[in-house]
Scaffold this active site. Structure first.
Site, PDB file in Angstrom:
ATOM      1  N   ARG A  12       2.054 -10.190  -4.368  1.00 30.80           N
ATOM      2  CA  ARG A  12       1.360 -11.027  -3.349  1.00 30.80           C
ATOM      3  C   ARG A  12       0.338 -11.985  -4.109  1.00 30.80           C
ATOM      4  O   ARG A  12      -0.157 -13.083  -3.693  1.00 30.80           O
ATOM      5  CB  ARG A  12       0.400 -10.362  -2.186  1.00 30.80           C
ATOM      6  N   GLU A  70      -2.206   6.154  -8.704  1.00 31.41           N
ATOM      7  CA  GLU A  70      -2.790   7.367  -8.119  1.00 31.41           C
ATOM      8  C   GLU A  70      -1.486   8.564  -8.350  1.00 31.41           C
ATOM      9  O   GLU A  70      -1.870   9.645  -8.540  1.00 31.41           O
ATOM     10  CB  GLU A  70      -2.924   7.158  -6.663  1.00 31.41           C
TER      11      GLU A  70
END
Length: 179
Positions: free
Chosen positions: A67, A104
């Site tokens: 994006r 993560e």
């Protein structure tokens, strides 16, 4: 004309449990579909590539996949600067530099063409969201590895409940909206 705050409030929607349960995804597609709002956002991001007098102070604008590309390319056009994509590993055709960073759950790698910058180029890095800061931090290492100077980083959305700003404390980081 709507204020930038109104444009951002109207153009960014929350999608619960995407891409996985417990995550609230910040969807910018309504903003992108709004010509006037998207134009305001591009101009607001481009302002970070100008000095107080409005003079352009960057040579290149980097967009981080995916994006970030959508935002950075029109910002580069608005500034009269070049656009440089920073992509996921294996997506660029010529010789690249790569940087890995922690996610993560696991690790990711981004790349930039080795010849993307001239030595001393001043670079504005653009991305959609600042979360943990790992992707931006790896991107800044790539830019500097190429001999360019980081003029700053600008993001559409900063997630204040994650440590991105702390991780990038030594850097100039600007956000259009912080949630």
């Amino acid at each position: 004309m709507r204020s930038l705050d109104e444009v951002l409030k109207d153009g960014i929607r929350d999608i619960s449990d995407y891409p996985q349960a417990g995550v609230v995804f910040k969807d910018i597609t309504p903003l992108l579909a709004d010509h006037g709002g998207f134009s305001q956002v591009v101009e607001a991001l481009a302002a970070f590539g100008r000095d107080a007098d409005g003079t352009v102070v960057v040579d290149k604008v980097v967009g981080i996949e995916a994006r970030g590309f959508i935002l950075a390319a029109p910002v580069a056009l608005a500034l009269g600067a070049g656009f440089v994509p920073v992509r996921k590993k294996g997506k660029l055709p010529a010789a690249t530099y790569e940087e890995s960073y922690e996610l993560e759950y696991g690790e990711a790698t981004i790349e930039v063409h080795q010849d993307a910058f001239e030595p001393g180029d001043r670079v504005l890095v653009i991305d959609d969201v600042l979360a943990t800061g790992g992707t931006v931090e790896a991107c800044l290492r790539l830019v500097r590895r190429c001999g360019a100077e980081v003029a700053g980083t600008a993001v559409l959305i900063e997630l204040s409940f994650l440590p991105g700003r702390d991780r990038l404390a030594a850097e100039r980081v600007e956000a259009l909206v912080t949630v």
